[in-house]
Design an enzyme around this catalytic site. Sequence first.
Site, PDB file in Angstrom:
ATOM      1  N   LYS A  12      -7.286  38.437 -24.588  1.00  0.00           N
ATOM      2  CA  LYS A  12      -7.753  39.683 -25.208  1.00  0.00           C
ATOM      3  C   LYS A  12      -6.708  40.200 -26.187  1.00  0.00           C
ATOM      4  O   LYS A  12      -7.042  40.643 -27.292  1.00  0.00           O
ATOM      5  CB  LYS A  12      -7.963  40.767 -24.140  1.00  0.00           C
ATOM      6  N   ASP A  67     -12.438  46.840 -21.469  1.00  0.00           N
ATOM      7  CA  ASP A  67     -13.182  46.264 -20.351  1.00  0.00           C
ATOM      8  C   ASP A  67     -14.413  45.594 -20.947  1.00  0.00           C
ATOM      9  O   ASP A  67     -15.072  46.134 -21.834  1.00  0.00           O
ATOM     10  CB  ASP A  67     -13.568  47.301 -19.299  1.00  0.00           C
ATOM     11  N   SER A  68     -14.671  44.399 -20.485  1.00  0.00           N
ATOM     12  CA  SER A  68     -15.713  43.609 -21.127  1.00  0.00           C
ATOM     13  C   SER A  68     -16.378  42.694 -20.114  1.00  0.00           C
ATOM     14  O   SER A  68     -15.875  42.515 -19.002  1.00  0.00           O
ATOM     15  CB  SER A  68     -15.107  42.809 -22.287  1.00  0.00           C
ATOM     16  N   PHE A 148     -11.809  31.925 -24.515  1.00  0.00           N
ATOM     17  CA  PHE A 148     -11.493  31.994 -23.082  1.00  0.00           C
ATOM     18  C   PHE A 148     -12.769  32.360 -22.325  1.00  0.00           C
ATOM     19  O   PHE A 148     -13.826  32.553 -22.917  1.00  0.00           O
ATOM     20  CB  PHE A 148     -10.379  33.023 -22.818  1.00  0.00           C
ATOM     21  N   GLY A 149     -12.625  32.460 -21.002  1.00  0.00           N
ATOM     22  CA  GLY A 149     -13.715  32.968 -20.168  1.00  0.00           C
ATOM     23  C   GLY A 149     -15.016  32.198 -20.349  1.00  0.00           C
ATOM     24  O   GLY A 149     -15.059  30.963 -20.269  1.00  0.00           O
ATOM     25  N   LYS A 171     -14.876  33.923 -34.429  1.00  0.00           N
ATOM     26  CA  LYS A 171     -15.262  34.675 -33.227  1.00  0.00           C
ATOM     27  C   LYS A 171     -15.095  36.176 -33.467  1.00  0.00           C
ATOM     28  O   LYS A 171     -16.008  36.955 -33.190  1.00  0.00           O
ATOM     29  CB  LYS A 171     -14.429  34.229 -32.007  1.00  0.00           C
ATOM     30  N   HIS A 176     -18.385  40.734 -29.564  1.00  0.00           N
ATOM     31  CA  HIS A 176     -18.424  42.062 -28.952  1.00  0.00           C
ATOM     32  C   HIS A 176     -17.086  42.781 -29.147  1.00  0.00           C
ATOM     33  O   HIS A 176     -17.040  43.946 -29.511  1.00  0.00           O
ATOM     34  CB  HIS A 176     -18.748  41.902 -27.459  1.00  0.00           C
TER      35      HIS A 176
HETATM   36  P1  ITT Z   1      -7.666  43.076 -18.044  1.00  0.00           P
HETATM   37  O1  ITT Z   1      -8.483  43.870 -17.055  1.00  0.00           O
HETATM   38  O2  ITT Z   1      -6.241  42.964 -17.670  1.00  0.00           O
HETATM   39  O3  ITT Z   1      -7.862  43.554 -19.466  1.00  0.00           O
HETATM   40  P2  ITT Z   1      -9.538  40.977 -17.294  1.00  0.00           P
HETATM   41  O4  ITT Z   1      -9.705  39.547 -17.704  1.00  0.00           O
HETATM   42  O5  ITT Z   1      -9.495  41.300 -15.825  1.00  0.00           O
HETATM   43  O6  ITT Z   1      -8.222  41.544 -18.029  1.00  0.00           O
HETATM   44  P3  ITT Z   1     -12.026  42.423 -17.503  1.00  0.00           P
HETATM   45  O7  ITT Z   1     -11.887  43.046 -16.180  1.00  0.00           O
HETATM   46  O8  ITT Z   1     -12.481  43.280 -18.661  1.00  0.00           O
HETATM   47  O9  ITT Z   1     -10.649  41.798 -17.997  1.00  0.00           O
HETATM   48  O10 ITT Z   1     -12.988  41.167 -17.360  1.00  0.00           O
HETATM   49  C1  ITT Z   1     -13.470  40.568 -18.486  1.00  0.00           C
HETATM   50  C2  ITT Z   1     -14.022  39.209 -18.128  1.00  0.00           C
HETATM   51  O11 ITT Z   1     -15.236  39.024 -18.889  1.00  0.00           O
HETATM   52  C3  ITT Z   1     -13.067  38.117 -18.587  1.00  0.00           C
HETATM   53  O12 ITT Z   1     -12.165  37.762 -17.570  1.00  0.00           O
HETATM   54  C4  ITT Z   1     -14.034  37.022 -18.959  1.00  0.00           C
HETATM   55  O13 ITT Z   1     -14.426  36.346 -17.800  1.00  0.00           O
HETATM   56  C5  ITT Z   1     -15.231  37.783 -19.511  1.00  0.00           C
HETATM   57  N1  ITT Z   1     -15.069  38.001 -20.977  1.00  0.00           N
HETATM   58  C6  ITT Z   1     -14.771  39.168 -21.615  1.00  0.00           C
HETATM   59  N2  ITT Z   1     -14.654  38.973 -22.932  1.00  0.00           N
HETATM   60  C7  ITT Z   1     -14.873  37.678 -23.147  1.00  0.00           C
HETATM   61  C8  ITT Z   1     -14.853  36.851 -24.291  1.00  0.00           C
HETATM   62  O14 ITT Z   1     -14.564  37.337 -25.487  1.00  0.00           O
HETATM   63  N3  ITT Z   1     -15.124  35.567 -24.130  1.00  0.00           N
HETATM   64  C9  ITT Z   1     -15.404  35.036 -22.916  1.00  0.00           C
HETATM   65  N4  ITT Z   1     -15.412  35.728 -21.779  1.00  0.00           N
HETATM   66  C10 ITT Z   1     -15.147  37.043 -21.883  1.00  0.00           C
END
Ligand code: ITT
Length: 192
Positions: A12, A67-68, A148-149, A171, A176
């Site tokens: 992020k 938060d996402s 990622f993710g 991207k 978003h």
């Molecule tokens: P912080 O709370 O420390 O910011 P986190 O990874 O725990 O980090 P979140 O609680 O907001 O963050 O969870 C977001 C999850 O949603 C993230 O771990 C991914 O699994 C998914 N996600 C969010 N944005 C994404 C993206 O741009 N691409 C892919 N997956 C994403």
Amino acid sequence: MRIVLATGNRHKAEELGPMLGGRAEVDVASEGFAVDETGATLLQNALLKAWALRPEVPADRLVVADDSGLEVRALGGRPGVHSARYAGPDCGFDDNNRLLLSEMDGVEDRRAAFVCVLVALSADGELAAGCGLCPGDIATAPRGEHGFGYDPVFIPRGMGTSMAELTPEQKNAISHRGRAARMLATALGIAE
Ligand code: ITT
């Protein structure tokens, strides 16, 4: 303007840095920053992160929290606010993607959306926010090495590639987080 990102997710920070950094200096919370994400919504969790970091940084910095998550229509919006730990408390991105693909096995309606809420909090309690959506579909198999993710299993609307096959610039242009960052930058008067 000086910003500190309230995130422990380096991906992020890598995405937000250039997007908010044109007319601001951007730092990241010290390694290991983590908050109990007990909120029921992305906005509540973003506020929890911003409030948690606020006392830790000097008054002249603005705290920005993200938060996402991924909302899948056929799964009633899941994993949504639980996107990070969808497959369990210590899961990794691959575990989440495997679980998602197995839940979506044979499901015809693959519509989904990435959602991002950004909150900025100043030392005197002033708040600003930005939010962004990226519509798309859940793929049937992971593809791509960037991002990622859930990026390897998400096909942005109108694209023949997964989010993980896009360059960081591509991207950010449609994501978003990119949309939320541009909304927040405008609210803060630091849009380029
Ligand atoms: P912080 O709370 O420390 O910011 P986190 O990874 O725990 O980090 P979140 O609680 O907001 O963050 O969870 C977001 C999850 O949603 C993230 O771990 C991914 O699994 C998914 N996600 C969010 N944005 C994404 C993206 O741009 N691409 C892919 N997956 C994403």
